[in-house]
Structure formats: structure tokens, C-alpha cells
Scaffold this active site. Structure first.
Site, PDB file in Angstrom:
ATOM      1  N   LYS A   1      15.168  44.640  44.095  1.00  0.00           N
ATOM      2  CA  LYS A   1      16.464  45.140  43.652  1.00  0.00           C
ATOM      3  C   LYS A   1      17.422  45.007  44.816  1.00  0.00           C
ATOM      4  CE  LYS A   1      17.870  47.261  39.748  1.00  0.00           C
ATOM      5  NZ  LYS A   1      17.418  46.941  38.388  1.00  0.00           N
TER       6      LYS A   1
ATOM      7  N   GLY B   1      24.933  58.420  27.030  1.00  0.00           N
ATOM      8  CA  GLY B   1      25.443  57.163  27.577  1.00  0.00           C
ATOM      9  C   GLY B   1      25.459  56.081  26.524  1.00  0.00           C
ATOM     10  N   VAL B   2      26.662  55.661  26.124  1.00  0.00           N
ATOM     11  CA  VAL B   2      26.766  54.646  25.064  1.00  0.00           C
ATOM     12  C   VAL B   2      27.526  53.429  25.584  1.00  0.00           C
ATOM     13  CG1 VAL B   2      26.417  56.151  23.085  1.00  0.00           C
ATOM     14  CG2 VAL B   2      28.709  55.930  24.034  1.00  0.00           C
ATOM     15  N   GLY B   3      26.991  52.865  26.669  1.00  0.00           N
ATOM     16  CA  GLY B   3      27.399  51.536  27.092  1.00  0.00           C
ATOM     17  C   GLY B   3      26.737  50.523  26.178  1.00  0.00           C
TER      18      GLY B   3
ATOM     19  N   VAL C   1      23.736  49.189  26.153  1.00  0.00           N
ATOM     20  CA  VAL C   1      22.375  49.520  25.736  1.00  0.00           C
ATOM     21  C   VAL C   1      22.365  50.755  24.832  1.00  0.00           C
ATOM     22  CG1 VAL C   1      20.073  50.171  26.527  1.00  0.00           C
ATOM     23  CG2 VAL C   1      21.374  48.446  27.770  1.00  0.00           C
TER      24      VAL C   1
END
Length: 359
Positions: free
Chosen positions: A89, A187-189, A191
Site C-alpha cells: 500500500k 458511507g454511500v460513496g 461502493v
């Protein structure tokens, strides 16, 4: 981070453990404002593959620690997904807002970063992550460094895999399909939005929460669901809590207030400490390890590299649910947490690979 001259310097913590991973590389160019960290965790199974995260950090030590922690999770993810990659990463430290897509400032940083990436000679392959885009990977590739996710955003495939994992967790804990199951998505990005749509399509009752309230309200309206508070949705009255935003949202401090029977989401590092897995188990809450659930994106990337068609990719994404079911069953049989069962499976694969390389 340095070493003091006094005799106690080597016995007290001074920051992240730089030797926890195979390699830590720092990258700096003051002219373009680049400061980055590459952490290569384990290359037993192949070159380290993992996304580039671009965000502010409170300190350099915090950036190094996050890169190492996420790289370690990628090692587990690839081992459990039976992929030929190691874990890695990288993070780019933002001193302020991340430059806009297409801006000269962003392009300058990415071109310079590509120079540093090329120096790893293929031992690290970057991809998209928080704060980076498909266009960034395209620029890195055009500048001569290897990069994945340069053609397709893997977010939708991550969501499909997480949903397969969620269904397996619900079958294990609740003994039913998704119809009528109350799912709370934090969280509604890209994905989280896709995940909520999958659940609603199958009859789940969906609550969504996001720091962007308008985005959450629009999705809730589309799905016939409700909007929750992003700060407290982990403790909402639901059957499934799906964290798809920030890390470490389940902790010793809030585990007693979680009412969900299943925790299954896309966010990395859902648990803020290893012992939280035991606390969840003690409360009868089924935790689906995030490093199994969120492997859909890396499966899609690998499929693109080796030529999987849509049918084969679909089978591989559904296989995530099968792996989750196997791990949850093993955890019950061995009277351990799902995290411990998953770690044992990953360790076996890594050890098998080491044994083969020595044969």
C-alpha cells in the site's frame, strides 16, 4: 523519527515499527510538493499490489503506520482470495485539499510519483484508493511505471463481493435470505451506494448515512429507505451494520451498543483493535472479516490482467460469499473468532507457498 542518545531510547515506543513489513520507502520532492510512503508487506505470493491513498495525516509517523497496516491487510486479502499477489500500500501525504482531477498540480505530483514507483522494479504495483482516481493510474502507467485500475474503477466489483459476503453472514447468523433484513450502510460513496442498491433489490430494508447528507437523502429516496446519522449508525437498530467509510468504527468503547446481528462492510480495518473480535463474539454478533469481504476489486483487477470474461468474474465474486461461509463455519467448529479462522487460512496459504519455494 530519530533515536535519542540516552540509554532508554531503544526500550520505549518512538512510532511505527518500520520492520513490521518487508520494505518501507519514503518519497520526497519539494518542487512538486510530494511526500509519500510505500509499504511492501509480504511478497511471498507475488509482487505487492495495493492502492495509493491521498489524504492529510497528522504526522509522518501516522502516514507510515497506515501504509503498513493497510499493506498487511492486502497480504491477507490476496492470500484468502487465492490471488498471486503480495500485500502493499502507499500513501501520499496531503498538506491541504487534494488537487483537482486534470489540474497541472495533480499531474505534476503523479508524474513525479511514477518516477519513484518505477524504482521499485515491479515489486509494488499501485491501484486506486481513497483520494486517487483511474486517471491517476493512467498517468502513472503512461509515465512508465506499472499500475492497475487504469482502465476500470473497481468500486462496483468491490460492492458486489461485499454483498456476497453480507448474504453469507446473514445466512449464517439469521438463517434467512435478505428479504426484510434491516441493513444500515455507513458511507454511500461508489461502493456503499452499490451495496445499498443490491440489498434493496433483494428486499432488504435499507438505512443509509453519509457525511454528505444530500447524497444520503437522495439514495434513501431512490431505495425507499431512510437516512441515519453517520456518527451513530453503527449503534442503530438493525440486523446488519455495513461500514463502508472510515476505518476502525467498531471499538471496545461502542461494541456494547451495537445492536446488529451481523457486521459486514467494505471499509478496511473495521475493528480498532484485535480484541474487539472477541468482544463481538461474546455478544453473539457475527463479524465478517473485511479483508475477505472487500476483495471484489482486486479480483476484478486480476481478472482483467488474465482475461476473465464476465461470467468467470461473476463466479469469482460470488466465491467471496462461499469463503465467508467456510470461515464462519470453521470459527464455530474451532470455537474461535472469524478473524482468527481467516488468519489461520491465510497463514496456511502463505506457508504452503514458502514450502514450495524451498522445495
Amino acid at each position: 523519527m530519530g533515536i535519542d542518545d540516552d540509554s532508554t531510547a531503544m526500550t520505549r515506543p518512538t512510532g511505527p515499527d518500520l520492520f513490521a513489513t518487508e520494505q518501507v520507502i519514503t518519497c520526497r520532492d519539494d518542487e512538486v510538493g510530494l511526500r509519500a510512503v510505500i509499504a511492501i508487506d509480504d511478497t511471498t505470493l507475488g509482487p505487492g499490489f495495493g492502492g495509493v491513498r491521498w489524504r492529510p495525516y497528522p504526522s509522518t509517523a501516522a502516514a507510515v503506520a497506515e501504509a503498513q497496516r493497510l499493506a498487511s491487510a492486502m497480504t491477507l486479502k490476496h492470500a484468502l482470495a487465492e490471488l498471486p499477489y503480495g500485500g502493499a500500500k502507499s500513501v501520499i501525504i496531503a498538506d491541504g485539499p487534494v488537487p483537482a482531477e486534470g489540474s497541472p498540480e495533480r499531474a505534476a505530483v503523479m508524474r513525479r510519483y511514477a518516477d519513484f514507483l518505477a524504482r521499485t522494479a515491479g515489486s509494488y504495483i499501485p491501484g486506486v484508493d481513497m483520494g486517487t482516481l483511474v486517471s491517476d493510474m493512467q498517468l502513472i502507467r503512461e509515465h512508465g511505471a506499472p499500475a492497475y485500475c487504469a482502465d476500470v474503477d473497481p468500486g462496483a466489483y468491490t460492492a458486489r463481493g461485499v454483498y456476497a459476503a453480507m448474504r453469507a453472514g446473514v445466512r449464517h447468523a439469521l438463517g434467512r435470505d435478505m428479504a426484510g433484513v434491516r441493513v444500515a450502510v455507513q458511507g454511500v460513496g461508489h461502493v456503499g451506494t452499490s451495496l445499498a442498491r443490491y440489498a434493496a433489490r433483494d428486499g432488504a430494508v435499507v438505512t443509509v448515512a453519509d457525511v454528505d447528507g444530500d447524497r444520503a437523502a437522495s439514495l434513501a429516496h431512490e431505495l425507499g429507505g431512510t437516512v441515519g446519522d453517520p456518527a451513530t449508525i453503527a449503534e442503530s437498530d438493525c440486523d446488519v451494520f455495513a461500514p463502508c467509510a472510515v476505518a476502525r468504527v467498531v471499538s471496545a468503547g461502542n461494541v456494547d451498543r451495537i445492536r446488529a446481528r451481523v457486521v459486514a462492510g467494505a471499509a478496511n480495518d473495521t475493528l480498532d483493535a484485535p480484541e474487539v473480535a472477541d468482544l463481538l463474539r461474546e455478544r453473539g454478533i457475527t463479524f465478517v472479516p473485511d479483508f475477505i469481504a472487500n476483495a471484489g476489486g482486486v479480483l476484478q483487477v486480476h481478472g482483467g490482467e488474465v482475461g476473465w470474461d464476465d461470467e468467470e468474474l461473476g463466479r469469482q465474486l460470488e466465491r467471496i460469499g462461499d469463503r465467508v461461509a467456510e470461515v464462519l463455519a470453521e470459527a464455530d467448529e474451532q470455537d474461535i473468532t472469524p478473524v482468527a479462522a481467516a488468519l489461520r487460512r491465510a497463514d496456511r496459504r502463505l506457508q504452503d507457498a514458502r514450502d514450495r519455494s524451498r522445495a
